[in-house]
Design a protein around this motif. Structure first.
Motif, PDB file in Angstrom:
ATOM      1  N   CYS A 139      52.786  10.690 -18.204  1.00  0.00           N
ATOM      2  CA  CYS A 139      51.376  10.435 -18.507  1.00  0.00           C
ATOM      3  C   CYS A 139      51.072  10.965 -19.908  1.00  0.00           C
ATOM      4  N   THR A 143      45.277  10.438 -21.792  1.00  0.00           N
ATOM      5  CA  THR A 143      44.972  10.050 -20.408  1.00  0.00           C
ATOM      6  C   THR A 143      45.027  11.262 -19.485  1.00  0.00           C
ATOM      7  N   SER A 146      41.862  13.178 -19.812  1.00  0.00           N
ATOM      8  CA  SER A 146      40.751  12.552 -19.094  1.00  0.00           C
ATOM      9  C   SER A 146      40.889  12.758 -17.590  1.00  0.00           C
ATOM     10  N   HIS A 147      42.130  12.825 -17.085  1.00  0.00           N
ATOM     11  CA  HIS A 147      42.334  13.090 -15.663  1.00  0.00           C
ATOM     12  C   HIS A 147      41.821  14.477 -15.276  1.00  0.00           C
ATOM     13  N   ASP A 194      49.851   5.915 -22.117  1.00  0.00           N
ATOM     14  CA  ASP A 194      48.526   6.464 -22.403  1.00  0.00           C
ATOM     15  C   ASP A 194      47.489   5.346 -22.514  1.00  0.00           C
ATOM     16  N   ILE A 196      44.380   5.224 -21.975  1.00  0.00           N
ATOM     17  CA  ILE A 196      43.056   5.584 -22.491  1.00  0.00           C
ATOM     18  C   ILE A 196      42.973   5.448 -24.009  1.00  0.00           C
ATOM     19  N   ALA A 376      43.827   3.162 -15.724  1.00  0.00           N
ATOM     20  CA  ALA A 376      43.089   4.396 -16.030  1.00  0.00           C
ATOM     21  C   ALA A 376      41.875   4.132 -16.904  1.00  0.00           C
ATOM     22  N   ALA A 377      42.031   3.272 -17.909  1.00  0.00           N
ATOM     23  CA  ALA A 377      40.891   2.963 -18.771  1.00  0.00           C
ATOM     24  C   ALA A 377      39.764   2.330 -17.956  1.00  0.00           C
TER      25      ALA A 377
END
Length: 449
Positions: A139, A143, A146-147, A194, A196, A376-377
């Motif tokens: 990861c 990202t 943000s998690h 990634d 994000i 994820a985004a």
């Protein structure tokens, strides 16, 4: 040999073919009748499924595990599991107070699901490692930030740039540790995933996060291992700064015009990977649709420094024959071009009715996504929309339309949505591939209440 195709391409050497990498993450499970969750928590089932991927899809390279929540889970994030998707993060341990995790929080190789993943890596290396380039996916630092921080991370980028940079710097240390574990397990390529990044402005990436990314890729390179930078969403404007992270390759999804993006990566001497559409072609198309897409892509792009793959982690239920069609198109392009020369795709678009935006009872926020459960985004775009619901309750309506559902695909096209994820308010595009902060969202929605 397929492995050599991958390694030479990422080293930017001349090759006599085009390498193929199926991102069969949770999709690998369906080949053996296992759910997504089963192969993500059971090493034997994961290994068995990956061996079937190798048998059926004849990859030149393949990922061992496509789950961006492994690190987050260890660091205290609560996960929501599904039977046909990777888990998603639903609770963030570092939301609220601004605290940078201490170094003791960096995952150890004995933590969480890491031992299972390392075991499968060792077993695959022994069985097929001389034929197939094995990818260890981690990861990416933005990202991961943000998690563990949640939607507040996007506010940090605007309001507290130093804190945001420090958070990503810590997450880069996590990336370096994970890379080292996977390199020790024999991985040929480390993929820094990634998604994000496509939601962050190039200026912010350059000023706040570029040094952290460079540290991750330099660490991989220092150990004689190759790397790839995976991004999801419309990362067109981020391509140049991504090329300056010292990655050996970049992989994009269908939101990016791969031919135009490759002109940028070619300037930097970086390999380009992608970008067969996950849903409209692989999931809902037929064999000819998949062949046609791949052949047309190959006919309109230079083959040097190129790796063909799905745009991201393949949906669980992609028909097996569609993936095999992609293999044929990559490996037997001339024959396949002849097979489909008279093929025309059938337009089976569903007719949908759009809301009467001029006569709504209350403000309507519509999130158009690939799927918040897997992207994820998209997850954080939907969470941003739901902030308005938390603030205003029943005074506002929020909807998500997913590009994994045929009716939602039709709605997305009818609305003229160009990039995913995007956020519309009362039928008007407000944010395209950029996640709004809470303040930005409420400032737009509030006056409409």
């Amino acid at each position: 040999m397929g492995k050599d195709l991958i390694l030479k391409t990422l080293r930017h050497e001349k090759v006599d073919g085009i390498p193929w990498v199926p991102f069969a993450g949770v999709h690998a499970g369906i080949l053996k009748g296992y759910t997504a969750k089963e192969i993500l928590v059971d090493g034997d089932k994961l290994f068995e499924s990956l061996m079937e991927v190798n048998k059926m899809y004849t990859p030149d390279g393949m990922p061992v595990m496509f789950d961006l929540q492994i690190e987050a889970e260890i660091m205290g994030c609560e996960l929501l599991w599904a039977e046909d998707n990777p888990p998603s993060v639903v609770a963030h341990p570092y939301s609220g107070d601004k605290v940078i995790p201490c170094k003791c929080k960096i995952p150890k190789k004995t933590d969480g699901r890491i031992p299972m993943v390392l075991d499968v890596m060792h077993r695959l290396k022994e069985e097929i490692g001389d034929q197939v380039a094995l990818y260890g996916l981690i990861c990416g630092p933005v990202t991961l930030a943000s998690h563990i921080r949640g939607s507040e991370f996007f506010m940090d980028i605007i309001k507290d740039k130093e804190f945001a940079a420090q958070m990503v710097e810590f997450c880069a240390e996590v990336c370096i540790a994970m890379s080292n574990y996977y390199i020790e397990a024999g991985m040929d390529v480390i993929g820094v995933v990634d998604p994000i990044i496509s939601q962050i402005s190039p200026k912010a990436i350059e000023k706040l996060f570029l040094d952290s990314f460079t540290a991750v890729f330099d660490n991989i390179k220092s150990q004689g291992v190759l790397s790839s930078f995976f991004v999801c969403g419309d990362a067109t404007i981020q391509m140049d700064v991504m090329c300056r992270t010292h990655a050996d390759g970049i992989s994009v999804d269908e939101n990016v015009n791969i031919a135009e993006a490759k002109k940028i990566t070619d300037q930097y001497g970086i390999a380009m990977g992608g970008n067969i559409p996950l849903t409209t072609v692989m999931l809902f198309g037929n064999q000819q649709d998949n062949m046609k897409y791949v052949v047309e892509m190959l006919d309109n792009i230079s083959h040097e420094n190129l790796i063909v793959s799905p745009g991201c982690d393949m949906p669980y239920s992609v028909p097996i024959e569609n993936t095999i069609a992609c293999v044929q198109a990559v490996k037997q392009t001339d024959d396949v071009r002849e097979m489909i020369k008279n093929y025309e795709a059938v337009d089976d678009t569903i007719d949908v009715d759009l809301p009467d935006y001029d006569h709504l009872e209350r403000p309507l926020i519509e999130a158009f996504t690939l799927d918040a459960a897997t992207c994820a985004a998209c997850t954080y775009m939907v969470k941003a929309a739901l902030l308005a619901k938390e603030e205003f309750g029943d005074k506002v309506d929020v909807m998500e339309y997913k590009y994994t559902i045929k009716e939602d695909i039709a709605r997305t096209k009818k609305m003229g949505v160009e990039h995913l994820p995007s956020l519309y308010i009362n039928g008007e595009l407000k944010w395209s591939s950029i996640i709004p902060s809470r303040e930005e969202l409420l400032a737009v929605v509030g006056p409409l209440i």
